[in-house]
Structures are given as C-alpha cells and as structure tokens.
Design an enzyme around this catalytic site. Structure first.
Site, PDB file in Angstrom:
ATOM      1  N   LYS A  58       0.851  -1.194   0.000  1.00 20.45           N
ATOM      2  CA  LYS A  58       0.000   0.000   0.000  1.00 20.45           C
ATOM      3  C   LYS A  58       0.884   1.240   0.000  1.00 20.45           C
ATOM      4  O   LYS A  58       1.809   1.362   0.802  1.00 20.45           O
ATOM      5  CB  LYS A  58      -0.915  -0.011   1.223  1.00 20.45           C
ATOM      6  CG  LYS A  58      -2.068   0.977   1.127  1.00 20.45           C
ATOM      7  CD  LYS A  58      -3.103   0.746   2.210  1.00 20.45           C
ATOM      8  CE  LYS A  58      -4.297   1.672   2.020  1.00 20.45           C
ATOM      9  NZ  LYS A  58      -5.343   1.468   3.038  1.00 20.45           N
ATOM     10  N   GLU A  66     -19.817  -3.537  10.414  1.00 19.80           N
ATOM     11  CA  GLU A  66     -20.712  -2.712  11.235  1.00 19.80           C
ATOM     12  C   GLU A  66     -21.834  -3.508  11.897  1.00 19.80           C
ATOM     13  O   GLU A  66     -22.128  -3.275  13.084  1.00 19.80           O
ATOM     14  CB  GLU A  66     -21.285  -1.567  10.393  1.00 19.80           C
ATOM     15  CG  GLU A  66     -20.277  -0.527   9.974  1.00 19.80           C
ATOM     16  CD  GLU A  66     -19.489  -0.907   8.727  1.00 19.80           C
ATOM     17  OE1 GLU A  66     -18.567  -0.164   8.350  1.00 19.80           O
ATOM     18  OE2 GLU A  66     -19.814  -1.962   8.130  1.00 19.80           O
ATOM     19  N   ARG A  92     -25.696   0.235   7.245  1.00 19.02           N
ATOM     20  CA  ARG A  92     -25.466  -1.188   7.077  1.00 19.02           C
ATOM     21  C   ARG A  92     -25.882  -1.997   8.299  1.00 19.02           C
ATOM     22  O   ARG A  92     -25.820  -3.227   8.278  1.00 19.02           O
ATOM     23  CB  ARG A  92     -23.980  -1.436   6.784  1.00 19.02           C
ATOM     24  CG  ARG A  92     -23.377  -0.438   5.804  1.00 19.02           C
ATOM     25  CD  ARG A  92     -21.958  -0.775   5.437  1.00 19.02           C
ATOM     26  NE  ARG A  92     -21.926  -1.723   4.347  1.00 19.02           N
ATOM     27  CZ  ARG A  92     -20.811  -2.273   3.868  1.00 19.02           C
ATOM     28  NH1 ARG A  92     -19.664  -1.990   4.401  1.00 19.02           N
ATOM     29  NH2 ARG A  92     -20.873  -3.127   2.863  1.00 19.02           N
TER      30      ARG A  92
END
Length: 650
Positions: A284, A373, A401
């Site tokens: 990354k 979540e 969500r």
C-alpha cells in the site's frame, strides 16, 4: 499530458496490450506520478491507488474491458482504471464538483460496471453480473478486486460461500496489502499472512498438478482420486483450507508489482473452470515513500506537499479548528477514566472516528472489529448484557449497514449501548455513497431510542455523559468539521427533549430552528437580516428523541413565523414532524421547512453542497425576505378586499 507521453496516447485499455514490458513499467511510473500530483491538490485515496497500479495494468493487458468486467470493491483503488479508460484528460477534476467521481460510477464510463463506495460488496455484485451474463449465453469473464480488509465484512464471506455453491467461473482477486484503512484485525488477516509466508503446499500442488496433466489417457480418470489425495496431504502439510473448502481454486500468492508474473497467472486463470481466488501481494502506497511509510495516514488525505508529505499551510482551505471528531475522542477518554466499564468499538475506523487516544490509553477496552458494522452493534449488545458500557463509533453512512442490528439486538431489548455517528449530514468529496443525510429518517422513530445532535465541545461532553447515564440505547449524531463555539448558550445544562436559544433579539417575530451542522449558517443569516431590519431568533435543537413537544410548541407560539432548517432529508425528517405538531394543535403560526432534497448528491465540498441545497446563509436570508414580501403582499390584498388599504398601514 505532455509529461506523460505513454499515458497521453491511451484512450482505451486495449491499447496497452501491444506495449512492451519496459513501456508498461514506464507507464506505471507515469500513472503513479499523475496520481500523486492530482491527489496532492484535490485530496483523495492515495495509498490504496498506488498499491494496485501494476495489478490494474496486468488486468487490462490480459482481459478486454468492458466485455470482461472489473468490479472494484469499495472503489478507492480505481484511479489507474480510470486513467486507462479514456478519462486521463479529466483526471485533474477527480473528487471536484462537476468532475470525476473518486469511485466507480456506471453513468460516468462504460468501463465502470458497478457503483461502489462501501466495502465488501464486490463479490456479491460480481456473482450477480456473471450469473446474468451466463443466462444470456455471454462468454465474458467477471473479475472482482477486493482488499484483504474487506474480507472482514460479513457480506464478502456470504458471497464467497454462495459463489462456491453455484460454481460459476467468477474470478476473485484478493489484493492483500495487510491493510484496509488501518492495520487489519481478526483471524482472516492472520490466515492470509500465513498463506503469504508458507510455500510448502503451493510447491506440492504445482508438482502434483504437473504430474497428473502429463499422464496420457488416464489423467482425467485419476483426477477425482488424486484430488482426495491432495486434500489429505494438504491437511498434513498445510492445514489452512478456507478458500478451497468454500469451493474455490486458490492461486497464489503472487507478487502484485510484477506485471509479467501477474499477466502470466491471469492468462492461466482465464482458462480455469469454476470460481478462482487469486491471492496478490501488494504494498500500500507503493512508489511514494511517505505513503509506504504511513499508509494509514495516506489512505484518504487532503491536499499535501509532495516533497515532504505534510499538509502545506498554503494548501489549507480552512482555519485550525476543534473538530467534532476530536471533541468526541476527548469526551470518550474523559468518561473512560471515570468508569472502567466503558469500552469503545469501531469498524476499521479508529483514526477517522477519533478513538486512537482511547486505544492508546485503554488497549484492553478498545475493539476494532474490522469492516463489520452489523457485528459491531451486536457485539456491543453482548457487552451491554454483560454489564459493560459500550460506545460504538461509526460514520453515519456506514450505520446504514446495521439498521437491523440496531433495531433487533439493541432497541427491542432496550440495551444501554451508545452509538456515535460521525460525518452526519452533508459530507462532500466522496460523493453519493458517503453522504450522512439518511440517519434522522432511518432512526428517529425507533421506539425506546434517544437521539442527540450536539455541536459544541461542551455539548459533546454533556451528551456523552447523559447517554452513558441513560439505561437505554442512545444515538449521537454530529457533522464532519468544526465544532460550534459562539455564545454562552452552548454551556447551558442539557435538558432532555429541549434545545437552546443561541441568538435572541428584541421584538423578533421570526424563529429559525436549526438541527444538525447548519447552526452557523442560521446565526450568520440572522445577523444579515438584522441589518435589513428583520429580527430573527435562532433555536438549536439538541434532541431529536426524546422531544419535549409541549416545550417546543410553547416556544413557537411566541412567534408569527417559524423556519425549520435541518441537515438531513427534508422528506420524512424532523421538519415534517414539527409541521404535524403545529397542525395537530391548530396553530396559526406560519411554518416553513428546509432540508436536503431527496437526491443522491455527487462529490463537492461541504460548502458547495450546502449552497447547492439552498441551506447556506444567503439562501436562508433570501427565503426569509421572500416570506416577508409574500406576507406584505397578502396583507395588501386583504386590506384592499376590506377597503382598508393605505400606504401608511404597511
């Protein structure tokens, strides 16, 4: 585009198929350069995009988009894809009002197959697209590119399970950089790390597959028997069998920065029947030292100086202010020091939600559940049952969500869970998928749920203290950006169901009520109107639930006109509830309601969105003046009808 000669000549991804290996790596350097340059000015998702440059090039070299379909999970790694699909000339507009979206959008380009913005959705979507294509006898390939962090989301695991059941030839490319936004957590992350480091099974599998493939005539008949043998030996040599047990053929791990190796493996994968999971290892922030060294900070960034990686003072577009996020983080830490039963939970957003100080101070009481979540809320419910005081910090857009978990696992049993929703209201930059404009509509009518909307540092402290003392579930919503710091009213004690008058003038006949992060706009509008000879008072609602309806009605009855302004959807919001309250009580007050229109709002700055929705101070002033002019006109009409008109009567 002169400084990017190879990229300037690419208008369609098929054009890279004829590039030499040397040209492809030069193109990768050009792409990284333009991404870094653009994000340093516009802000955006930097580290995640820098990590998939070679992977994206290899995908487009082997497959033919848009016939072959790429679906980018979350979508915050799609910048290279955008640059290769005819959008390089517009790339400087990314995340700007009227410009390119920072995420895939179907109405932006035919190479964007699915709109994304939230994590863990790509495999479900890709399987649906592939199944539909096969029902229409299409022979294309569908490839889902998903990060290792997104595999912590339950939907991704559900989709893997169903893909293995259907045995469609879906290709899932696992971009494993050991990061989502922050460091990944959980068993799956550890599992992937072990996969990446262990070569024994991969070597065994290659030897066996090669041997079987070269047995004349009897090869196919031996496959079933050898498959059983492989599974048995694999269980001895290497016991981790998650993806193969789900019905996938596992390939990898592969160096995600070698275009040649990636292209070679992707060519092989093209011919495999059934679902395939290709495990790709990437770095990354690859190619920009500051992002490689601190990929979490460079996941989503504002404008910065390329040379130092620091925010350049000349690039700042806002003053240094105390943010609502920082106010929340400090308040949680203060309360946690007083009560050792307080625990904090986040869904892969420890930094974004302001919980890093809590994590450092109380590591054993801090839980990052990953991009999950729904699990976060039910986990918090379990903690509450055990006698703990859980505080869950989630962005408003991601709370969408977990609606069922809030209702079913927390509200129905009435458990004392405190849920703090950052980025409520108009967010900007990331566009439609990240606006926090639905929470009032979604949650205000859940029985037994209290709902607060603090704006100042002191209000945040009082709201959190009140919520922790309550023996039932509490939601706290607050906007992205700075806290409100004007006026002594913000220090007034919290009274359940009531707000505060933050601006009061003599002989005011107009009351403006604010809900959400627009209080500054209303206070500024009141000052402008005062200069024009129109006196308005401003009332700030601290509570959505409970709502002291009598107190609010008594307050409004002191005025001739009431203008309600909320930073949430006008349709179905609190403004409509107050209108119903006035109607039920046969009030003669002239009432007007302003809020966000029922639209999906694309990327822009928060200020631009407020203006676009006609919720800025100038629009509010114009609305009040229009109301006043209409009232004067109606007064004249009535006077004329009753033969009482005179210029001196107005």
């Amino acid at each position: 585009m002169k400084e990017y000669p190879i990229l300037a000549g690419i208008n369609h991804p098929d054009q890279i198929k004829n590039l030499s290996s040397k040209q492809l790596y030069t193109l990768a350097e050009e792409i990284r350069s333009i991404i870094i340059s653009t994000v340093s000015k516009n802000g955006g998702h930097l580290a995640s995009n820098l990590g998939v440059v070679e992977l994206t090039l290899a995908l487009h070299k082997v497959y033919s988009s848009p016939r072959d379909k790429f679906i980018w999970d979350v979508g915050h790694q799609c910048y290279t894809h955008k640059l290769l699909t005819g959008r390089a000339d517009l790339f400087h507009t990314i995340r700007q009002q009227g410009g390119l979206s920072g995420f895939p959008k179907r109405d932006e380009n035919p190479h964007d197959i699915f709109d994304t913005g939230h994590a863990s959705t790509a495999i479900s979507a890709g399987l649906g697209v592939l199944t539909g294509d096969r029902l229409q006898n299409l022979k294309n390939k569908v490839l889902c590119i998903i990060g290792d962090g997104a595999l912590t989301g339950g939907q991704a695991l559900e989709a893997l399970n169903f893909t293995g059941h259907l045995q469609k030839d879906l290709v899932v490319i696992l971009n494993d950089n050991a990061m989502s936004i922050g460091r990944n957590v959980g068993a799956i992350s550890s599992y992937l790390s072990r996969l990446a480091l262990t070569g024994s099974y991969r070597k065994f599998r290659i030897v066996v597959d090669f041997t079987i493939s070269h047995i004349p005539f009897a090869g196919k008949s031996l496959l079933r028997w050898v498959y059983r043998l492989k599974r048995g030996v694999k269980g001895i040599v290497y016991k981790e069998t998650l993806f193969t047990d789900l019905g996938f053929k596992y390939v990898g791990p592969v160096n995600g920065h070698s275009i040649e190796k990636l292209a070679d493996v992707l060519e092989h994968v093209r011919n495999i029947e059934g679902p395939v999971l290709l495990h790709v290892l990437t770095t990354k922030g690859k190619g920009y030292s500051h992002a490689e060294g601190d990929p979490s900070s460079f996941h989503g960034v504002g404008p910065f100086a390329i040379e130092t990686g620091k925010v350049d003072p000349s690039l700042k577009t806002y003053p240094q202010i105390v943010t609502t996020t920082a106010a929340f983080g400090c308040s949680v830490l203060t309360e946690a020091k007083k009560n050792n039963r307080i625990v904090a939970i986040t869904a892969a957003m420890a930094s974004g939600t302001g919980l890093l100080p809590f994590k450092e101070e109380f590591p054993s009481r801090f839980f990052d559940v990953g991009i999950a979540e729904p699990h976060a809320l039910t986990f918090a419910a379990g903690l509450a049952v055990s006698g703990m005081k859980p505080i869950v910090a989630i962005y408003s857009t991601f709370m969408q969500r977990a609606v069922d978990q809030l209702i079913h696992d927390i509200a129905i049993p009435g458990l004392p869970v405190v849920i703090c929703m950052d980025r409520s209201g108009l967010v900007g930059d990331d566009g439609e998928t990240h606006q926090g404009i639905f929470d009032i509509l979604l949650f205000r009518n859940i029985p037994g749920l209290s709902f607060l909307a603090p704006l100042s540092v002191r209000e945040m402290e009082m709201s959190l203290e009140w919520a922790l003392a309550a023996n039932h579930p509490v939601l706290i919503r607050y906007p992205k950006g700075g806290t409100y710091s004007s006026g002594e009213s913000q220090d007034l004690p919290l009274e359940a169901g009531k707000g505060v008058l933050v601006s009061r003038r003599k002989k005011s006949t107009i009351l403006m009520i604010s809900l959400g992060g627009l209080l500054e706009e209303l206070v500024s509008a009141a000052l402008i109107l005062e200069e024009k000879g129109i006196n308005c008072d401003v009332y700030h609602m601290r509570f959505i639930r409970p709502l002291d309806r009598k107190a609010l009605l008594d307050l409004m009855e002191n005025y001739e006109q009431v203008l309600f302004v909320e930073e949430g959807l006008a349709a179905g919001g609190m403004g409509e509830e107050i209108a119903a309250l006035l109607l039920e009580n046969h009030s003669e007050i002239l009432y007007y309601n302003l809020g966000v229109p029922s639209e999906f709002l694309p990327q822009a700055t928060r200020g631009q969105l407020i203006k676009q929705c006609a919720l800025d101070k100038d629009a509010i002033v114009a609305r009040v003046e229009l109301i006043q002019s209409e009232l004067r006109f109606n007064l004249v009409v009535d006077m004329v009808k009753n033969d009482k008109w005179s210029p001196h009567n107005i």
